[in-house]
Design a protein around this motif. Structure first.
Motif, PDB file in Angstrom:
ATOM      1  N   TYR A 297      -3.793  16.239 -21.279  1.00  0.00           N
ATOM      2  CA  TYR A 297      -4.010  17.681 -21.228  1.00  0.00           C
ATOM      3  C   TYR A 297      -3.820  18.165 -19.781  1.00  0.00           C
ATOM      4  N   GLY A 304      -4.419  29.834 -13.839  1.00  0.00           N
ATOM      5  CA  GLY A 304      -3.592  29.178 -14.852  1.00  0.00           C
ATOM      6  C   GLY A 304      -2.510  28.289 -14.286  1.00  0.00           C
ATOM      7  N   TYR A 340     -10.146  24.041 -14.912  1.00  0.00           N
ATOM      8  CA  TYR A 340      -9.985  24.434 -16.317  1.00  0.00           C
ATOM      9  C   TYR A 340      -9.091  23.422 -17.019  1.00  0.00           C
ATOM     10  N   LYS A 342      -6.648  22.777 -20.180  1.00  0.00           N
ATOM     11  CA  LYS A 342      -5.814  23.520 -21.125  1.00  0.00           C
ATOM     12  C   LYS A 342      -5.942  22.857 -22.496  1.00  0.00           C
ATOM     13  N   ASP A 345      -3.688  25.844 -25.548  1.00  0.00           N
ATOM     14  CA  ASP A 345      -3.287  27.058 -24.826  1.00  0.00           C
ATOM     15  C   ASP A 345      -4.459  27.889 -24.307  1.00  0.00           C
ATOM     16  N   ASN A 346      -5.666  27.380 -24.444  1.00  0.00           N
ATOM     17  CA  ASN A 346      -6.831  28.074 -23.885  1.00  0.00           C
ATOM     18  C   ASN A 346      -7.291  27.370 -22.609  1.00  0.00           C
ATOM     19  N   LYS A 347      -7.729  28.178 -21.637  1.00  0.00           N
ATOM     20  CA  LYS A 347      -8.327  27.628 -20.416  1.00  0.00           C
ATOM     21  C   LYS A 347      -9.816  27.426 -20.672  1.00  0.00           C
TER      22      LYS A 347
END
Length: 358
Positions: A297, A304, A340, A342, A345-347
């Motif tokens: 990941y 981002g 963060y 990933k 597709d979410n942080k």
């Protein structure tokens, strides 16, 4: 696909068998969480006979080990074990391993299953003929009896005083009536315990005796899945995930096994890394927001931007939270730094923490 000597016993016990490093291995029996907690709080047995064992013997054995290994094996004494790694010529790691000093001229190296042939060829490359090398991997069974009740479970099987053995030492003795068993106060779980090395022909007898002796303490067979969650909670590196041919021991936080008091393969470049710093570091992190990190990941910053990647991750059974390890740019490696992960597709917020995880 190779099979370990106890393959049929694992199947009879209902183990889920999977291919691992060219071997058919038990990944779990009763379930990862149950097996994990058995080792953390009691005692469990891993069959890790897929690991490799080499005997190096002769006048030049220590010199050869000093050349190929990062740690300083000259500090070893008879009955002492050392964690080390084999640096490659490009700054990465061929493998991590254990070095056992049997006597002044005899050593046993314990290497990862997936690297047996690679390690053999690598060490042989630097052997100028003065050292007799023997690969005893195929004739050796290795059981890891791990957990706080391991000494109590095994003591009736040997006259070796297990409770008095220091961490990272070993003794050879009679175990379960079998002579010349190597009993090592080592392991890969952080829960304490012992590893037993013995001839393959004695596998079924010793397995049965260990379970007979440990039955009153609730001893159970444990698979590789729980081995992975246990080692990750301790922040122990797994070759192929957290370290490999492209990661240097300095980046991986293994400076403590990289001793520049001697010359070894690529020591000059690694010393420069230690002096000048590295661009990335292996860190431990815990999930602050809900989510389970997985191998590969992406790790990103608040904007981002990719700053690294996860090398190992899980929902830690003992801690009841997501934890992981990964390489990040050095600027993000300080304990307490928010990062963060990933996930789909979410942080998902995580934080760099000191290992072992708590």
């Amino acid at each position: 696909m190779k099979s370990v000597a106890l393959n049929d016993i694992h199947i009879a016990l209902g183990a889920k068998m999977v291919p691992f490093a060219g071997f058919n291995m038990p990944v779990q029996y009763s379930g990862i969480n149950i097996e994990h907690e058995t080792v953390r709080n009691g005692v469990g047995v891993f069959d890790v006979s897929h690991m490799g064992e080499f005997i190096l013997k002769g006048e030049g054995a220590l010199d050869l080990i000093q050349k190929v290994c990062s740690n300083d094996a000259s500090t070893l004494f008879d009955g002492k074990v050392q964690y080390s790694c084999l640096p490659n010529e490009q700054g990465g790691i061929v493998d991590d391993l254990l070095v056992y000093r049997i006597d002044e001229k005899t050593y046993m190296l314990v290497v990862n299953a997936s690297n047996i042939d690679k390690d053999w060829d690598w060490i042989s490359k630097y052997n100028k003929g003065a050292v007799d090398m023997k690969n005893i991997s195929d004739q050796t069974t290795l059981l890891a009896v791990q957990g706080p009740k391991a000494a109590e479970a095994l003591q009736s099987l040997t006259e070796v005083n297990l409770a008095d053995m220091d961490y990272y030492t070993f003794k050879k003795g009679v175990f379960a009536g079998i002579e010349n068993v190597l009993i090592s106060a080592t392991g890969y779980t952080g829960a304490g315990g012992f590893e037993l090395y013995f001839d393959k022909k004695d596998s079924e007898h010793i397995w049965n005796e260990v379970f007979r002796a440990g039955e009153p303490l609730g001893i159970k067979p444990i698979g590789l899945a729980a081995r992975d969650t246990l080692r990750l909670e301790m922040g122990f590196c797994l070759y192929g995930n957290d370290i490999d041919d492209s990661t240097s021991p300095i980046e991986a936080g293994l400076g403590w096994i990289t001793k520049f008091t001697k010359n070894f393969v690529n020591s000059e470049n690694l010393a420069a890394q230690k002096e000048n710093g590295v661009e990335r570091k292996l860190v431990g992190f815990e999930m602050i927001e809900r989510g389970i990190p997985r191998h590969d990941y992406e790790i990103v910053d608040v904007a981002g931007t990719v700053i690294g990647k996860v090398t190992s991750g899980t929902q830690a059974p003992s801690l009841q939270k997501g934890i992981g390890m990964g390489y990040v740019k050095t600027a993000f490696s300080k304990v307490g730094t928010d990062i963060y992960i990933k996930i789909r597709d979410n942080k998902v917020l995580a934080r760099v923490v000191k290992m072992p995880f708590k």
